[in-house]
Design a protein around this motif. Structure first.
Motif, PDB file in Angstrom:
ATOM      1  N   SER A   1       0.833  -1.205   0.000  1.00 45.93           N
ATOM      2  CA  SER A   1       0.000   0.000   0.000  1.00 45.93           C
ATOM      3  C   SER A   1       0.863   1.248   0.000  1.00 45.93           C
ATOM      4  CB  SER A   1      -0.914   0.036   1.219  1.00 45.93           C
ATOM      5  OG  SER A   1      -1.586  -1.170   1.351  1.00 45.93           O
ATOM      6  N   ALA A   2       1.920   1.203   0.766  1.00 48.70           N
ATOM      7  CA  ALA A   2       2.805   2.370   0.848  1.00 48.70           C
ATOM      8  C   ALA A   2       3.454   2.642  -0.513  1.00 48.70           C
ATOM      9  CB  ALA A   2       3.873   2.136   1.907  1.00 48.70           C
ATOM     10  N   ARG A   3       3.894   1.573  -1.167  1.00 52.80           N
ATOM     11  CA  ARG A   3       4.513   1.749  -2.485  1.00 52.80           C
ATOM     12  C   ARG A   3       3.515   2.296  -3.493  1.00 52.80           C
ATOM     13  NH1 ARG A   3       7.819  -3.211  -4.799  1.00 52.80           N
ATOM     14  NH2 ARG A   3       8.471  -1.641  -6.266  1.00 52.80           N
ATOM     15  N   MET A   4       2.276   1.757  -3.419  1.00 51.97           N
ATOM     16  CA  MET A   4       1.256   2.202  -4.366  1.00 51.97           C
ATOM     17  C   MET A   4       0.939   3.670  -4.172  1.00 51.97           C
ATOM     18  SD  MET A   4      -1.581  -0.644  -5.054  1.00 51.97           S
ATOM     19  CE  MET A   4      -1.698  -1.477  -3.507  1.00 51.97           C
ATOM     20  N   HIS A   5       0.878   4.065  -2.904  1.00 50.74           N
ATOM     21  CA  HIS A   5       0.567   5.456  -2.597  1.00 50.74           C
ATOM     22  C   HIS A   5       1.626   6.373  -3.217  1.00 50.74           C
ATOM     23  CE1 HIS A   5      -1.217   8.740  -0.472  1.00 50.74           C
ATOM     24  NE2 HIS A   5      -0.042   9.065   0.033  1.00 50.74           N
ATOM     25  N   LEU A   6       2.853   5.971  -3.061  1.00 50.36           N
ATOM     26  CA  LEU A   6       3.965   6.755  -3.582  1.00 50.36           C
ATOM     27  C   LEU A   6       3.898   6.840  -5.118  1.00 50.36           C
ATOM     28  CD1 LEU A   6       6.493   7.977  -2.155  1.00 50.36           C
ATOM     29  CD2 LEU A   6       7.759   6.021  -3.043  1.00 50.36           C
ATOM     30  N   ILE A   7       3.628   5.708  -5.708  1.00 53.35           N
ATOM     31  CA  ILE A   7       3.556   5.652  -7.175  1.00 53.35           C
ATOM     32  C   ILE A   7       2.438   6.543  -7.699  1.00 53.35           C
ATOM     33  CG2 ILE A   7       2.893   4.118  -9.087  1.00 53.35           C
ATOM     34  CD1 ILE A   7       5.601   3.422  -8.433  1.00 53.35           C
ATOM     35  N   ARG A   8       1.300   6.497  -7.007  1.00 56.58           N
ATOM     36  CA  ARG A   8       0.166   7.311  -7.455  1.00 56.58           C
ATOM     37  C   ARG A   8       0.510   8.782  -7.426  1.00 56.58           C
ATOM     38  NH1 ARG A   8      -3.525   4.569  -3.981  1.00 56.58           N
ATOM     39  NH2 ARG A   8      -4.220   2.728  -5.066  1.00 56.58           N
ATOM     40  N   GLN A   9       1.291   9.157  -6.413  1.00 54.04           N
ATOM     41  CA  GLN A   9       1.644  10.567  -6.306  1.00 54.04           C
ATOM     42  C   GLN A   9       2.626  10.979  -7.389  1.00 54.04           C
ATOM     43  OE1 GLN A   9       3.011  10.673  -2.255  1.00 54.04           O
ATOM     44  NE2 GLN A   9       1.158  11.760  -1.650  1.00 54.04           N
ATOM     45  N   THR A  10       3.482  10.050  -7.784  1.00 52.87           N
ATOM     46  CA  THR A  10       4.525  10.440  -8.715  1.00 52.87           C
ATOM     47  C   THR A  10       4.188  10.135 -10.171  1.00 52.87           C
ATOM     48  OG1 THR A  10       5.579   8.330  -8.230  1.00 52.87           O
ATOM     49  CG2 THR A  10       6.428  10.235  -7.079  1.00 52.87           C
ATOM     50  N   ARG A  11       3.281   9.190 -10.391  1.00 49.07           N
ATOM     51  CA  ARG A  11       2.965   8.835 -11.771  1.00 49.07           C
ATOM     52  C   ARG A  11       1.527   9.176 -12.094  1.00 49.07           C
ATOM     53  NH1 ARG A  11       4.722   2.576 -12.057  1.00 49.07           N
ATOM     54  NH2 ARG A  11       6.940   2.883 -11.768  1.00 49.07           N
ATOM     55  N   GLY A  12       1.302   9.859 -13.170  1.00 50.27           N
ATOM     56  CA  GLY A  12      -0.019  10.038 -13.791  1.00 50.27           C
ATOM     57  C   GLY A  12      -1.240  10.063 -12.906  1.00 50.27           C
ATOM     58  N   ARG A  13      -2.373   9.941 -13.561  1.00 48.82           N
ATOM     59  CA  ARG A  13      -3.642  10.087 -12.870  1.00 48.82           C
ATOM     60  C   ARG A  13      -4.128   8.747 -12.341  1.00 48.82           C
ATOM     61  NH1 ARG A  13      -7.814   9.666 -17.144  1.00 48.82           N
ATOM     62  NH2 ARG A  13      -6.890   8.169 -18.533  1.00 48.82           N
ATOM     63  N   LYS A  14      -5.065   8.857 -11.427  1.00 53.90           N
ATOM     64  CA  LYS A  14      -5.651   7.661 -10.843  1.00 53.90           C
ATOM     65  C   LYS A  14      -6.719   7.123 -11.767  1.00 53.90           C
ATOM     66  CE  LYS A  14      -6.622   9.534  -6.778  1.00 53.90           C
ATOM     67  NZ  LYS A  14      -7.202   9.648  -5.458  1.00 53.90           N
ATOM     68  N   ARG A  15      -6.902   5.810 -11.724  1.00 55.07           N
ATOM     69  CA  ARG A  15      -7.930   5.213 -12.570  1.00 55.07           C
ATOM     70  C   ARG A  15      -9.241   5.100 -11.792  1.00 55.07           C
ATOM     71  NH1 ARG A  15      -6.226   1.714 -17.189  1.00 55.07           N
ATOM     72  NH2 ARG A  15      -5.377   3.586 -18.102  1.00 55.07           N
ATOM     73  N   ILE A  16      -9.140   4.986 -10.524  1.00 55.59           N
ATOM     74  CA  ILE A  16     -10.348   4.955  -9.717  1.00 55.59           C
ATOM     75  C   ILE A  16     -10.283   6.162  -8.789  1.00 55.59           C
ATOM     76  CG2 ILE A  16     -10.731   2.468  -9.836  1.00 55.59           C
ATOM     77  CD1 ILE A  16      -9.411   2.207  -7.130  1.00 55.59           C
ATOM     78  N   THR A  17     -11.399   6.533  -8.213  1.00 56.36           N
ATOM     79  CA  THR A  17     -11.431   7.835  -7.563  1.00 56.36           C
ATOM     80  C   THR A  17     -11.810   7.771  -6.092  1.00 56.36           C
ATOM     81  OG1 THR A  17     -13.715   8.140  -8.157  1.00 56.36           O
ATOM     82  CG2 THR A  17     -12.080   8.892  -9.749  1.00 56.36           C
ATOM     83  N   GLY A  18     -11.976   6.570  -5.565  1.00 53.54           N
ATOM     84  CA  GLY A  18     -12.301   6.461  -4.151  1.00 53.54           C
ATOM     85  C   GLY A  18     -13.795   6.364  -3.903  1.00 53.54           C
ATOM     86  N   PRO A  19     -14.157   6.084  -2.639  1.00 58.97           N
ATOM     87  CA  PRO A  19     -15.549   5.761  -2.304  1.00 58.97           C
ATOM     88  C   PRO A  19     -16.448   6.993  -2.082  1.00 58.97           C
ATOM     89  CG  PRO A  19     -14.167   5.541  -0.363  1.00 58.97           C
ATOM     90  CD  PRO A  19     -13.249   5.910  -1.510  1.00 58.97           C
ATOM     91  N   ARG A  20     -15.853   8.161  -1.867  1.00 56.53           N
ATOM     92  CA  ARG A  20     -16.661   9.326  -1.495  1.00 56.53           C
ATOM     93  C   ARG A  20     -17.155  10.056  -2.742  1.00 56.53           C
ATOM     94  NH1 ARG A  20     -16.616  12.332   3.167  1.00 56.53           N
ATOM     95  NH2 ARG A  20     -14.747  11.220   3.853  1.00 56.53           N
ATOM     96  N   GLY A  21     -18.472  10.066  -2.938  1.00 54.49           N
ATOM     97  CA  GLY A  21     -19.020  10.799  -4.073  1.00 54.49           C
ATOM     98  C   GLY A  21     -19.597  12.117  -3.592  1.00 54.49           C
TER      99      GLY A  21
END
Ligand SMILES: [Zn+2]
Length: 234
Positions: free
Chosen positions: A96-116
């Motif tokens: 999870s920690a690695r993914m978080h880091l990657i999301r911040q440094t690479r491109g956009r997210k494909r999913i947007t989370g549970p809060r609409g």
């Protein structure tokens, strides 16, 4: 091509399809913006791209994801043990920690989370879990889709253990029971994995359909989704 990946591909292919010769294939790590893994068939050649986040993963984890991808490609049932093995690894803290880091440094997210803007998918899941499953279901990742898809209103992705609901439903005009029904339906997919009956894939087996009838606004929800949005759901 990475020799370790090539060996893994061959082994898993042989396990899944012992009577057919291994096809031409290419398998490699790829720097996706997220923990993505893809498989496709092009001119008889199987092309596999694994997230480079998995580069340090132990062999059994790589075998698990290759199994999941090949099973999807050939529409074979996914071995639940492999699904669990893969999920355990990707759900680990370090990952999870690695993914978080990657999301911040690479491109956009494909999913947007549970809060609409109008509905919170985790709250809906937790409420349904209490009402229909004695609170016993482990919550997968819940997310609104990135785009306003009419084609797919909801789906469960076992490889990433994620329920995605189309953002088109996150609207004040959409009745709550419609969103609840979509989430409930996908929760049933978690409980009833796709099975093979003869050579046919059985996506909604009888137990699935029986259990779905427990949803109190089933008919209204189906009618609403069919007529108001004219779309399909997996
Ligand atoms: Zn379905």
């Amino acid at each position: 091509m990475n020799a370790r990946l090539a060996d893994i591909f061959k082994q898993v292919y042989l396990e899944l399809r012992p009577s057919s010769p291994t096809p031409d294939f290419e398998i490699r790590f790829f720097a996706f913006a997220n923990l993505n893994n893809t498989i496709r068939l092009r001119r008889g050649r199987v092309l596999v791209r694994l997230s480079d986040l998995l580069e340090g993963a132990p062999d059994p984890v790589l075998r698990a994801i290759v199994h999941i991808l090949l099973a999807k490609l050939y529409r074979d049932p996914i071995d639940p043990l492999q699904a669990v093995r893969y999920r355990k690894f990707t759900g680990s803290r370090a990952m999870s920690a690695r993914m978080h880091l990657i999301r911040q440094t690479r491109g956009r997210k494909r999913i947007t989370g549970p809060r609409g803007d109008h509905y919170h998918l985790e709250e809906i899941f937790d409420d349904l879990n209490r009402r229909f499953f004695h609170g016993l279901m482990a919550r997968p990742l819940m997310s609104w889709s990135e785009n306003h898809s009419r084609r797919s209103l909801g789906h469960y992705d076992p490889a990433h253990n994620t329920i995605v609901v189309s953002r088109i439903l996150d609207h004040a005009a959409v009745p709550k029971y419609a969103v609840e029904y979509l989430v409930f339906h996908e929760m049933l997919h978690l409980r009833h994995p796709v099975r093979l009956r003869g050579s046919r894939r059985c996506v909604h087996p009888r137990e699935f359909r029986e259990e779905e009838k427990l949803f109190p606004h089933l008919a209204e929800a189906k009618r609403y989704l069919k007529h108001s949005l004219s779309s399909q759901q997996r």
